[in-house]
Structures are given as structure tokens and as C-alpha cells.
Motif scaffolding. Structure first.
Motif, mmCIF file in Angstrom:
data_model
loop_
_atom_site.group_PDB
_atom_site.id
_atom_site.type_symbol
_atom_site.label_atom_id
_atom_site.label_comp_id
_atom_site.label_asym_id
_atom_site.label_seq_id
_atom_site.Cartn_x
_atom_site.Cartn_y
_atom_site.Cartn_z
ATOM 1 N N GLU A 1 0.620 11.723 -3.349
ATOM 2 C CA GLU A 1 0.095 10.955 -4.483
ATOM 3 C C GLU A 1 -0.530 9.631 -4.040
ATOM 4 O O GLU A 1 -0.848 8.786 -4.881
ATOM 5 C CB GLU A 1 1.222 10.679 -5.493
ATOM 6 N N ALA A 2 -0.655 9.441 -2.723
ATOM 7 C CA ALA A 2 -1.156 8.154 -2.237
ATOM 8 C C ALA A 2 -2.613 7.938 -2.634
ATOM 9 O O ALA A 2 -3.025 6.817 -2.891
ATOM 10 C CB ALA A 2 -1.027 8.073 -0.720
ATOM 11 N N GLY A 3 -3.391 9.022 -2.722
ATOM 12 C CA GLY A 3 -4.775 8.906 -3.180
ATOM 13 C C GLY A 3 -5.662 8.106 -2.248
ATOM 14 O O GLY A 3 -5.429 8.032 -1.039
ATOM 15 N N THR A 4 -6.664 7.462 -2.854
ATOM 16 C CA THR A 4 -7.693 6.791 -2.068
ATOM 17 C C THR A 4 -7.138 5.617 -1.278
ATOM 18 O O THR A 4 -7.502 5.408 -0.123
ATOM 19 C CB THR A 4 -8.805 6.285 -3.002
ATOM 20 N N LEU A 5 -6.238 4.849 -1.910
ATOM 21 C CA LEU A 5 -5.733 3.651 -1.243
ATOM 22 C C LEU A 5 -5.006 4.024 0.049
ATOM 23 O O LEU A 5 -5.148 3.348 1.073
ATOM 24 C CB LEU A 5 -4.799 2.895 -2.186
ATOM 25 N N GLY A 6 -4.251 5.122 0.004
ATOM 26 C CA GLY A 6 -3.557 5.585 1.203
ATOM 27 C C GLY A 6 -4.545 5.960 2.290
ATOM 28 O O GLY A 6 -4.366 5.604 3.461
ATOM 29 N N LEU A 7 -5.606 6.666 1.897
ATOM 30 C CA LEU A 7 -6.628 7.073 2.877
ATOM 31 C C LEU A 7 -7.290 5.847 3.485
ATOM 32 O O LEU A 7 -7.486 5.768 4.700
ATOM 33 C CB LEU A 7 -7.672 7.960 2.186
ATOM 34 N N VAL A 8 -7.602 4.855 2.640
ATOM 35 C CA VAL A 8 -8.261 3.645 3.142
ATOM 36 C C VAL A 8 -7.341 2.913 4.112
ATOM 37 O O VAL A 8 -7.781 2.440 5.162
ATOM 38 C CB VAL A 8 -8.669 2.727 1.967
ATOM 39 N N PHE B 1 2.200 9.578 9.735
ATOM 40 C CA PHE B 1 2.307 9.639 8.283
ATOM 41 C C PHE B 1 2.684 11.029 7.789
ATOM 42 O O PHE B 1 2.777 11.246 6.588
ATOM 43 C CB PHE B 1 0.976 9.228 7.641
ATOM 44 N N GLU B 2 2.831 11.962 8.690
ATOM 45 C CA GLU B 2 3.040 13.365 8.318
ATOM 46 C C GLU B 2 1.990 13.794 7.305
ATOM 47 O O GLU B 2 2.281 14.397 6.279
ATOM 48 C CB GLU B 2 4.457 13.566 7.785
ATOM 49 N N ARG B 3 0.753 13.439 7.609
ATOM 50 C CA ARG B 3 -0.373 13.735 6.739
ATOM 51 C C ARG B 3 -1.011 15.028 7.245
ATOM 52 O O ARG B 3 -1.139 15.225 8.441
ATOM 53 C CB ARG B 3 -1.357 12.566 6.848
ATOM 54 N N TRP B 4 -1.419 15.898 6.340
ATOM 55 C CA TRP B 4 -2.013 17.176 6.742
ATOM 56 C C TRP B 4 -3.400 16.955 7.328
ATOM 57 O O TRP B 4 -4.180 16.155 6.802
ATOM 58 C CB TRP B 4 -2.089 18.112 5.540
ATOM 59 N N GLY B 5 -3.694 17.642 8.432
ATOM 60 C CA GLY B 5 -5.005 17.509 9.052
ATOM 61 C C GLY B 5 -5.051 18.300 10.341
ATOM 62 O O GLY B 5 -4.098 19.002 10.684
ATOM 63 N N LEU B 6 -6.167 18.171 11.046
ATOM 64 C CA LEU B 6 -6.343 18.930 12.290
ATOM 65 C C LEU B 6 -5.268 18.590 13.318
ATOM 66 O O LEU B 6 -4.763 19.466 14.017
ATOM 67 C CB LEU B 6 -7.708 18.614 12.899
ATOM 68 N N GLY B 7 -4.917 17.302 13.417
ATOM 69 C CA GLY B 7 -3.913 16.891 14.390
ATOM 70 C C GLY B 7 -2.574 17.553 14.108
ATOM 71 O O GLY B 7 -1.931 18.111 15.006
ATOM 72 N N THR B 8 -2.149 17.502 12.835
ATOM 73 C CA THR B 8 -0.890 18.145 12.456
ATOM 74 C C THR B 8 -0.943 19.630 12.784
ATOM 75 O O THR B 8 0.024 20.196 13.303
ATOM 76 C CB THR B 8 -0.658 17.981 10.938
ATOM 77 N N VAL C 1 0.869 -1.183 0.000
ATOM 78 C CA VAL C 1 0.000 0.000 0.000
ATOM 79 C C VAL C 1 0.904 1.231 0.000
ATOM 80 O O VAL C 1 2.036 1.171 0.468
ATOM 81 C CB VAL C 1 -0.898 0.029 1.262
ATOM 82 N N PRO C 2 0.406 2.348 -0.546
ATOM 83 C CA PRO C 2 1.217 3.566 -0.516
ATOM 84 C C PRO C 2 1.223 4.189 0.878
ATOM 85 O O PRO C 2 0.318 3.932 1.679
ATOM 86 C CB PRO C 2 0.500 4.478 -1.513
ATOM 87 N N LEU C 3 2.239 4.972 1.179
ATOM 88 C CA LEU C 3 2.275 5.683 2.459
ATOM 89 C C LEU C 3 1.199 6.756 2.452
ATOM 90 O O LEU C 3 1.158 7.592 1.555
ATOM 91 C CB LEU C 3 3.648 6.332 2.649
#
Lengths: 260, 310
Positions: free
Chosen positions: B172-179, B258-265, B165-167
Motif C-alpha cells: 500500500e506504499a504507492g507512489t511515495l514509497g516508490l519515490v 524492502f522485500e519489494r517484488w522485482g527482477l532482483g527478488t 515515508v511509507p516502507l
């Protein structure tokens, strides 16, 4: 006998961690850049992390401190929550409903946000700060359990007899109700302790931990940063969190057996 | 009329949670020892700089006036500009972060409830025979597994080592990363839903209405999904509601992992840089997210279980 066996995992974790902290003189924050991220070897049984800190030493110190924090907070919650819940159920009526709703509200509250909100007042949160924040919500599950249990006890013959003999309500609470609650409510100690161990690690992981980096969450943070170079750091950190929290859960079930 | 009153009391409670959170952030920053301006600027700041920051944060005004300004700011959705990015309203930054976290949390709630209900059905229904005990034991083990321990391990194994699965932090991870990220977040929820669901199904198992349904010729699947599960929806939705706070905390951990952008970050960034308007706004927004999902659970319960409507 099987009940006592359930205390063994927690005892082992504590004994191992204590032996390492006492016997191995390497301090958890001693830096040896030469051995940074080195794999497990005879000299460093769990390998080294960022800056060459000895992971065995860091994990042992962090486990001991985490367990002490968890026990302290869980016991504080137990000591505050049990009388509160029992008192609420004895008074019946509006007070009872109010305290029950309060428990519901606190148990469903986003604890992480609450802790962030309170911790934002200090520059670097220490373990003491974390403990105080956890204690803000730790009493609720204990109070809830005590409340439900007292609802059964308050109509018991011995409680009615005590009232009939002219015993005052505070005395009924202390002498007749609370001693009968302790066993049932104490079951919650294990899961409360385990969740505090995990929460402490989570806070340290996101950067809200003690500055010296002696925390299971800090080890995990290092492990994530160096996932490709040194996967052993991540594995050690994750296993340490898992072992510590589940040994507490199992130890909590030792009390459960005694009640039945 | 009763439904209206129930809805009103729920809305009141939701507002109370939000007000409590907002007030806690506000007073923690102002009443506890430590001058916010000094926290922002550090120890070497000159008196003039400190005074300027105090004026921008309005901490030189009386506390009551500050609190009134803060509450009316929440009401009008204007908490002032971000301290670190002058000229950008704090709530605009919060709004850009709310979307990714809401998607992550919503998908995790969906996945967790679906998987949990499926596990409860498997552990209760006749399909697995004696192996039903395994499902039960698996759920107990899953419920005890801390997210903070298994999420980094699974990420290492699935996304880094084998690249199945992508990180999720990858743009560019897209839907699969979110899932993948929401599936990790959904595991503790699924375990709790499964355990509660199974327990309430076992309790309902003696119910006459299930015997009647079976006597009228309904197969085990029809009895389970059409008759038993809706009746068990109360405890299931209640456990989802109590797990939401933990889920939100888990979302912060995963976003950091995941260093993903969001409220927590955003909250952690605002915390580290002492960007008070953004911090206050983000904590209240996360609380609002929590309250909305919780009310949705209550609404759904009323929809599924006729007993909850009266």
C-alpha cells in the motif's frame, strides 16, 4: 608527511580489528542464545546479534577478511591491467582500439549480474569464489589508466631513444614504460579496494555470502531483520561498511600525493 | 549515413552485451563442475528423479545442441517452464518482475540526473558565492558513501522510527514509497553526475561561446542552462551510462532490503531454488533493461549536443 597521514585510518581499522581478533577469544560464530540481540554493554562493547554472537568479534573478523580480499583483488587487477594497457598503447592501431573498447565494455557492464551468472554454478559461494568473480572485471580500470598514460609516454624522447638504440618492444615495455606508469596507475588501488569491500558486503547482504555469516553484509542483513528490536546491529553494520570503505579510499589518496 | 552507421554499431554492441551475459549464465551452469540436476534436487535424489530433471533441462543432450536450443529460446521468447512452478512459463514470471524494477530504475535515473545537474549548476554558477566549495565537498562525500550502508540507516530513521515515508516494500506504499526507494538509489548517481558535470562546466568556462553569449546580454542562468549545459551533456551522459551497472546492482540490494517484488527478488529467489530457466531469463531481462537505458542515454546525447550527431 600529510601523505603518510592518509594511511592512518586504514592502519587504525586493521590494527583495531587485529587486536580484537587476537586478544578477545570469543569466536565470531560462537552462539549464546541468552544474549541474543542484547544492547552494547561492558562485556559486549558493540552488543550482540542473532543468536547472541558478539558483534565486535564478528565485525573485526569480517573487516580483516574483507580488507584482505579487497587488497588481493585490487592488486591482481593492477598487476594484470597495467601491462595490458601499456602494451595496447605501445602497439597502436587495431590492438589498441580493441583493448580500449574491451575496457569500456567491461567498465560499463552490469557487474552484479555478471557475478550472479557466474556464481550460480556453485552451491554456496565462498569468499574465494567472490574474489575470482571480482577479479574478472577488476583489471579494466587499471588497463584504461595505463593505456591513456602510455599514449603520453610512447612519444617521449627516452622511449624513442630506446627504440633507436635497438631495444625491442617487450623490453621497452618492461624497462622504460611500466616503471613510469606505476605511480599514476596505483592511484586506482584505493578506489578499487573500496568498491570491492562494498561489493562483498552487498553480495553477503542479499544472501550470496560465506556460509559462516562472518561478513559485514551479513551483519547488515541481521540488522535489517531486527530493526525494531535491536537497532544497534544495523547501526554497527552500516558504520563498519562506511569506515572500512572510506579508510581504503583515503589510503589510496596517499599514493596520489606521492605522484605529484 | 554516418548516423545510421553509429546507430548500427551501438545496436551491435548492445546485442553483444546481451549475448555475453546470456552465454555466461548458460555456460557457468553447464561447464563448471557440478551437475545442474544435482544442484536443483540436492544430494539425496534418486537416479530416476535426476534423469527426469536432466531431461526437462535438456542437460542430457550435447552442449552445442543445448546452446542452440537456449539461443533460439531467447529469440522466440520461450525458455520453457519454471522448474519450481510447473506449467508457468519462465518468461511470464520474468515479465511480471520487469515492470517494478524498470519503474524503480527509470525514476532513479531521472531523479539522479536532475539532482546531479542541479548540484553541478549550483557549484558552477554565481549564486552561492564562496559557498560553492561546500557543494563540491558534499558531492565528493556523497560519491564515497556506499548505498549498502546508508540505505538501511535512512530507512530505519525515516520509514521505521519517524514514519515520514511509507516502507517501499509495503503493497500500500504507492507512489511515495516508490519515490523514496528511487531517491535512495539515485544518491550515488547524483553525486557522480554532479562531480562530472561540474568538472566539464569548469573546463567549458573558458570557452569563447559563453563569453559571446554573456556579451550579448544573456544572464548567468541563461548562459548556464541554454549554452553551457548542453555542451557539457556528453560527459554527463557518459557517466550516467557507466553508472548504470552499479545502479542495477543497487536495485537488487534495495529490493532485498524492502522485500519489494522485482527482477532482483526474482533472480535471488531463482538462484536460491536453482530454477534455471527463470534465472537465465531474469538475468537476460535485467541485461536488456541495462542496454535499453544505455542506448537511450546515447540517443539523448545526440539530441542535445549537435557535435555528437556527426
Amino acid at each position: 608527511m600529510r601523505r603518510v597521514l592518509r594511511l592512518v585510518p586504514l592502519g587504525l581499522v586493521v590494527a583495531l580489528a587485529a587486536t580484537v581478533t587476537l586478544l578477545a577469544p570469543s569466536a565470531p560464530d560462537r552462539i549464546e542464545p541468552l544474549f541474543a540481540w542484547s544492547s552494547p554493554s561492558a562485556a559486549r562493547l558493540l552488543g550482540a546479534g542473532e543468536g547472541g554472537v558478539d558483534l565486535l568479534s564478528v565485525v573485526s573478523h569480517a573487516e580483516l577478511r574483507g580488507i584482505v580480499l579487497a587488497l588481493a583483488v585490487a592488486i591482481a587487477g593492477f598487476v594484470v591491467g597495467t601491462p595490458l594497457g601499456a602494451f595496447a598503447a605501445l602497439t597502436r592501431g587495431r590492438t589498441e582500439r580493441l583493448i580500449e573498447r574491451g575496457c569500456d565494455l567491461i567498465q560499463a557492464f552490469p557487474t552484479f549480474l555478471l557475478a550472479l551468472a557466474v556464481l550460480s554454478a556453485v552451491r554456496v559461494p565462498s569468499r574465494l569464489h567472490l574474489g575470482l568473480v571480482f577479479a574478472l572485471t577488476a583489471w579494466a580500470p587499471f588497463a584504461r589508466l595505463a593505456l591513456v598514460q602510455t599514449r603520453v609516454l610512447r612519444d617521449a624522447a627516452f622511449v624513442e631513444a630506446a627504440y633507436a638504440l635497438g631495444v625491442t618492444r617487450p623490453r621497452v615495455l618492461v624497462r622504460h614504460v611500466i616503471p613510469n606508469l606505476l605511480g599514476v596507475v596505483a592511484v586506482q588501488l584505493g578506489s578499487a579496494g573500496a568498491s570491492i569491500v562494498v561489493a562483498e558486503a552487498a553480495f553477503a547482504f542479499v544472501g550470496l555470502g560465506p556460509r559462516d555469516g562472518v561478513s559485514l553484509g551479513a551483519v547488515l542483513d541481521q540488522g535489517v531483520a531486527a530493526m525494531l528490536r535491536a537497532p544497534h546491529v544495523l547501526i554497527v553494520g552500516a558504520l563498519a561498511v562506511f569506515v572500512t570503505s572510506s579508510s581504503m579510499l583515503v589510503a589510496g589518496r596517499a599514493i596520489e600525493g606521492r605522484v605529484r | 549515413m554516418r548516423a545510421l552507421r553509429a546507430a548500427f554499431s551501438r545496436a551491435l554492441e548492445a546485442a553483444l552485451v546481451l549475448l555475453l551475459l546470456a552465454s555466461l549464465v548458460f555456460f557457468a551452469l553447464r561447464l563448471l563442475p557440478g551437475d545442474p540436476a544435482r544442484l536443483v534436487l540436492g544430494d539425496q535424489a534418486s537416479p530416476a528423479e535426476l534423469a527426469a530433471v536432466r531431461a526437462r533441462l535438456h542437460t542430457d543432450e550435447p552442449l552445442v545442441a543445448q546452446y542452440a536450443r537456449f539461443l533460439s529460446g531467447l529469440g522466440t521468447l520461450d525458455l520453457g517452464d519454471s522448474l519450481r512452478r510447473p506449467g508457468v512459463p519462465a518468461l511470464r514470471r520474468v515479465a511480471t518482475a520487469l515492470g517494478p524494477t524498470a519503474r524503480l530504475a527509470a525514476l532513479a535515473v531521472g531523479l539522479g540526473s536532475a539532482f546531479g545537474v542541479a548540484m553541478a549548476a549550483l557549484a558552477f554558477g554565481p549564486w552561492l558565492g564562496a559557498r560553492r566549495r561546500w557543494v563540491e565537498r558534499g558531492l565528493v562525500a556523497l560519491a564515497a558513501a556506499p548505498l549498502i550502508a546508508f540505505a538501511p540507516l535512512l530507512t530505519f530513521a525515516l520509514a521505521v522510527k519517524t514514519r515520514l515515508v511509507p516502507l517501499p516494500g509495503d503493497p500500500e506504499a504507492g507512489t511515495l514509497g516508490l519515490v523514496f526507494a528511487s531517491a535512495l538509489l539515485a544518491v550515488p548517481l547524483a553525486a557522480h553526475v554532479g562531480r562530472t558535470g561540474h568538472a566539464s562546466l569548469v573546463e567549458l568556462g573558458q570557452g569563447q561561446f559563453l563569453v559571446v553569449a554573456a556579451a550579448k546580454g544573456a544572464g548567468p542562468g541563461r548562459v548556464l542552462f541554454l549554452h553551457a549545459l548542453p555542451a557539457a551533456s556528453g560527459p554527463i551522459l557518459a557517466v550516467i551510462a557507466t553508472q548504470l551497472g552499479a545502479l542495477l546492482g543497487g536495485a537488487v540490494v534495495l529490493e532485498r532490503l524492502f522485500e519489494r517484488w522485482g527482477l532482483g527478488t526474482l533472480i535471488l529467489e531463482a538462484y536460491a531454488s536453482r530454477d534455471l530457466p527463470v534465472l537465465e531469463g531474469a538475468v537476460v531481462a535485467a541485461g536488456a533493461l541495462f542496454v535499453v537505458v544505455q542506448s537511450a542515454a546515447a540517443f539523448l546525447h545526440a539530441l542535445l549536443d549537435p557535435r555528437a550527431r556527426s
